[in-house]
Design an enzyme around this catalytic site. Sequence first.
Site, mmCIF file in Angstrom:
data_model
loop_
_atom_site.group_PDB
_atom_site.id
_atom_site.type_symbol
_atom_site.label_atom_id
_atom_site.label_comp_id
_atom_site.label_asym_id
_atom_site.label_seq_id
_atom_site.Cartn_x
_atom_site.Cartn_y
_atom_site.Cartn_z
ATOM 1 C CE LYS A 1114 -2.562 1.556 3.569
ATOM 2 N NZ LYS A 1114 -3.740 1.683 4.487
ATOM 3 C CE LYS A 1223 -5.799 3.559 10.354
ATOM 4 N NZ LYS A 1223 -6.490 3.770 9.061
#
Length: 1638
Positions: A1114, A1223
Amino acid sequence: MLLLVPVPVPVQSHFACSHPLFFSTTQFIIKRRNHLHLNLLHDKFPSKINYTCSQSQFQVTAIGTHNHGLVICADDEDENEEEEMRCLSVDLCLTRELGPCLSIKEGYAKLKEAISQSQKQLLLTDTNTSGSGVIHYRAYGFTGLNLSKDISSQGKDPNSFYLFIPQIELRELDGCSVLAATLIWDDSFSLSFESAVYFLQSCLDQMGHDISQTNFYERERWMSYNCAKHNVLLGDISHLVCLDGVVLAGIDNTRDKCMQKKELLTCDEYYVCISPTCTFTFNMFHYLNQSEFSIKECSNINMVWASLIVEELVRLGINYFCIAPGSRSSPLAINATRHPLANCISCYDERSLAFHALGYARGSQKPAVVITSSGTAVSNLLPAVVEASQNFVPIILLTADRPPELLECGADQAIDQFNHFGKFVKQFWNLSPPTDEIPARTVLTTIDSSVYLSTNSPMGPTHINCHFREPLHDSVLTWSTHCLTGLDHWLSNKKPYTKYINPQNLSICTNSDTLLDVLEIIKEASKGILVIGRLVSEADIWAVILLARQLSWPVAADVLSGLRVRRSFSSYSDIVFMDYMDHALLSDTFKDWVKPEVVLQIGGSLTSKRMSQFIESCAPIPYILVDSHPYRHDPSHIVTYRIQSSVSQFVAIMSEFQFSNKVKEWSCLLKGINSAIETEIRFQVQSESALTEPYVAHVISEVVASGARPALFVGNSMVLRDLDMYAKGSITSTSDSIYTADYLQQGFHGIPVAGNRGACGIDGLLSTAIGFSIGSEKRVFCMVGDVSFLHDTNGLSLLNQCVRRKPITVVVVNNHGGAIFSLLPVAKKTRPDILNKFFYTSHDISLSHLCSAHKVKHVLVRTKQELQIALQRCLYELTDSIVEIASSIPENAEFHRVLRDSASDVINQAMECILWAPQYDNEEYYMPFCSILKAEYTSFRMKLSTMPTSGETNEDENLLREGLILKVTLDDGTTGFGEIMPIEIHEESFSDAELQVRFLIQFMNGCKIDALLPLLNGSFSHWIWRNLGIPPSSIFPSVRCGLEMAILNALAAQRKSNLSDLVLGISNRLELREGNSKNEKSIEICALVDCEGSPSEVAYVVSELVEEGFSTVKLKVARGRTPIEDAMVIQKIRETVGYSINIRVDANRRWSYAEAMQFASAVKECNLQYVEEPIKAEENIIKFCDESGLPVALDETLDAIKGDFVNHLQKYAHPGIAAIVIKPSRVGGFENTALIAKWAFLHNKMAIVSSAYESSLSLSMYVQFSYFLHIQYENVCKTRNKRFHDGFAHGLGTYKWINEDIIDQGLINNVLKIGGKMRASVKDAQNIIERFSWDSERLLSRFCKNEEIGCYSVKIDEGGLSSCFRVKEAGLHTNKNIVIFLHGFLGTSEDWAPIMKSLSKDAHTISLDLPGHGKSQVHAKQECSISVETISGLLLKLIDEISTEGQRVVLVGYSMGARIALHMALNSDKIKGAVIISGSPGLKQESNRKIRQAIDKSRAKLLISHGLHNFIETWYSTKLWSSLREHPHFDRILQRRTQHDHVESLAKVLHDSSVAKQRSLWDDLKDCKKPLVFIAGEKDSKFVNISYQMHTEIMTHSKDEMERLCEVFIVPNCGHAVHFENPLQLIHAIRNFLAKLN
């Protein structure tokens, strides 16, 4: 039936009337609302009247003509009322609470006993202090009396004005009835207490004389009685009934004038108020003496007999006639339509008409009469007669027939009607043709016998075949009145001819041995289940609720019980409902574990075949069946005790015995299992984008519960089973009655559900539903399938009949055939063409055209949103509606399979959690619990190697991140650790997070943790609320994540396992052990790259990572480059490493839409896995997906979602959204992460677990949890028959950013190349967790819960007042901030202890017991008042004693303490600022001050005369505390309210420091220069308004600097008691206020 239970009621202390009112003494109407009813009858009444009581200000608003009465709205506090009122105060007010009863007769007996006790109690006290007063006795339940006759207007004297207070009230609320008696006396009116008691007892004696419980028509007869017909002496004290409103308005509060009896208008009747719209007067039944015509004037003998039949039926209370057209039945039809009390309806289809009568009887609990002609018209009644017979529904069948000479001779419409329905009717009578040679009383006794047999258990249809010769109309044909011999008495009154007496058929004396055996079995049972079958009345529903509470057994309620769908007024119920028992029984493990020792079934047979089979599998165990009929409805032949009894009779016997709660833990566990299944079903139903049939069942129950007086009628086949399996069990009510029911402490009430479950056919359902609507007088929603609807389309004609009823909504689930066959074994073994033609009977009939032909509104819905809109509109529109729901048989069958499999997985996982729990060693110990022994935390700093890519600013040169480690120690010594790493850019500072942790650990010690907590299906949210008493949404996401981590870590350690195994369960772990793949217990890691440098440099970094073994990378973009430059980086990477790896990019919402499109255009050929958060504007994400063609991932979008993730995520079900990046520390822990991930899997999206630069402790837990999600994804694919994509890399690459970890050999040393990819194993992650040391030097400091709070006493003298304050303190004395907490009335310093400890690092915190409260002592001279001003002076002297020079004193006050704090802040320079919580600056108007002064004076007297415990119960029963009453620790809070040493001083403080006596501070606010923050709970609308008004008053008259120093903070999810209901939000507000001062 009437249920009487303890009820706390607001105390009435005085009456006020601002305008003259006309209150008729011979007629009145009740409009139901809240608690006390004023009765208004006048065409020109004022628009507003006020009635004031000590706990509530009632605003009475007239809403129409006299037939509409009054609507009374309760307003808890009068602190902001500005209307002038004159009032009459009384010295004493109280409410008596009555125990439970099951009949009106028993209820009146308890009322009488309570009045006698009150008389004795008051006569033993100092009656001189109570020269006037009100005692209100209340109870509630369901009486089954449903009267709603139209009453004509009585004559009124426009010059008469009365305030009327009935002595005895029996009135309907929404879902229950209230029985009340009011005792009023006032020496000023020459009305002594003794006289008042005598009068009320006289009324009760009269009512007791009139009560009858034999038949419903006897009850109606009783209701029509009034005092004038009997010889009860009321004498001269009858003026208690009514007091002149003008006189009341003119009386001064000083009470210096003694009103004489002659000045008062009086009435000579007692009153009983019944139902919302009924009036009872002398002339209530005028028609009785003013018949339309006399029987003696009938034109012929046919009309005589027909008239006798109709009249006797009406006298018996049977007044609903269903008439089919026909010639032979003309005499019956004509006389029925002529009768003034008969309600008639017609239909051309006798079959529909008969089902309509069936529905009416089902709803009203009394028979309807069906009148038909001869011939096949009679035969058409058979389906409905069969259903009525099988379902025990009373119907009176009047079939016309040809005379004997026209039978069996070929005459038209002549068939053999003798005993035409055979055994399906309870009795058959064949009346001979009418003749004056037969005594007419024969007709009357036939009718009486028919009604009695039909209406007495077991109920059912009766058939009277009526032969008629011509003439069949009003043609005159001479007849002899001699046939009326013996009917003189009958003709002179309006009572039935024959009176049947039905003695109670069940008591403890009859069959005592058997009954005692049953009671002993129930008492000894350790595991009993209460099964509720079909119940026919709301009275039965109430009785079952009482029984369930008494037994404390888990309840499995059938959909037709009225308790499967409940309207809830509270978030908590003490009854455990197993709404999803049918799904739980999918698990063999559950069936073996849950096997009860006793099954007690109340009511008819069950809908759920699985439940019936389960009960059968439990045999041989005691199986007790209670039903009103003696028939053997026991297809499995396993009933061991059959009790023929009404529900109320059986419950009455049970109520005489005490049952110990032996099944508490077992019930709690079943509650948790039911909650787990409910959560899963709700998730699956809501997550499915398409409109499904289970969703219809799920949502219709919610819509129905939001209506007034709702009811459901449900068809057979699939819709019934869907409602039974998928309906929401408990629905939060938003109706006006919510406070009433909550106030009555019921918490919920059932919603009646009816259906034709006798023969279970699909014919006549629509007609039955319409009849049920009329009979029940409720707003009915009918739910049927398309084939059932088509089977009864003639029933549509009934909708246009002019019959008074509420609108009905018919929901037709149209899947174009019989969908139920798709779920049966035949569907698997039969060719599709055969299924469609001979089983599904597929069709394409237009329902809209059918509705149009009958002029009925039709709505077609295809989506969830359309359905919700349509149902809501139907709820509030005053028209009938047909809502057609488009469905599909194959899709419906598939979704049912998915729900079944999903529920099965959940119940299996739940059972594994239970059986795996280490405490589950003893079979007698049903609920595996462990407890938290201790909770503590420490802080740490972790050094990063480079700046975070998230863009956080960190000025520390060493790139240090601060966090907290929470340690949880279980009762067996096992420990677990959780990391809390706040993210500054997400509005969570380290200090704020620490503040919350300091608060939380104070409540964690001793908290129980049950075995179902690892299910992560809402179990953590429930645990936080029930155990910690804190709204889960108020906890910072990072804090909740750390809390969940610590507890799950501890539970895993206790089981010698790891997180993934803990939440997966046993079977999944065993399956995985049998596998051979090396990658099975590891997860792939995605590398993270910050795109700094040239494209070539970034491409080189990526190539190094690929070489290392990473297959997914990423890249952070939008970091200073243009979108085109970022695209060039991506292109260079592809050029360097090729297309063998996955590339993700993350823009962190930094691009505009145009910039994002630029980037998308440039990278179209780069095969990106997804672009994460490409644009700033959330609303353009879907547009970007459509126009760019690039897959998108969500991350920051989740941050804005509060509460229900599933509903918010539905708008992102778009296929262009490829992934959800989660998250755990941002979404609030593992439970929310699991929920979001599961939603993503269901919608074919990747769920990527991502870290936020946490230590290896969190990262290791994330590894294990990611593996759990991997298995969940696999299970979803199996359940949904989706293709499984093996593995996607999780965003845990931040481990490379860690320079100095808090664990040696952290994750950076354990991400290895496995199977050609960089992976982290569950085993290595667990080793890292186990290596964590609480004693590590890298952890900075510790804080234990057991922080000591200092306690001492300080004596302060001020004028004639001396007070010894009990003071508590926490924190350092040297702190420059001193925060002093002031509690409200009835509070103590202990209320603030948790908040004090939390803030003790920021300030020296002090709380104290105010004068008269807790342990504080106060001594005042006789003339000295303990006023707000006096207390303020004492506190200022106390501050001098405990503070030092230079310290800043800040006050935090709540309610009464807030008024004191505000007064001190505005009038003393010693106070630097104040936090005002639920406070007021006082009353502006003198009139309001007088009223409130009288109220508080009455309260103070009540406190002294009836003690603290009674006062507290009354104090906290009002609407002001409705939110607090929902708090799980409410009982604990109430208990603390009893810890006051000096009740007399407490009463004096209540009186002297009343808001009425306090000097108003509104003008002082204009000159305010002090920092102030006004805080109020979101649900406390009164004080929300006051807070904003105070803020406006300051801002209007202040300079600009006050805008920063004065603010309003509205705390969400709480009411008046903010510091109890949502303390974390309050702590945050106080800390921010202190920061501003600094």
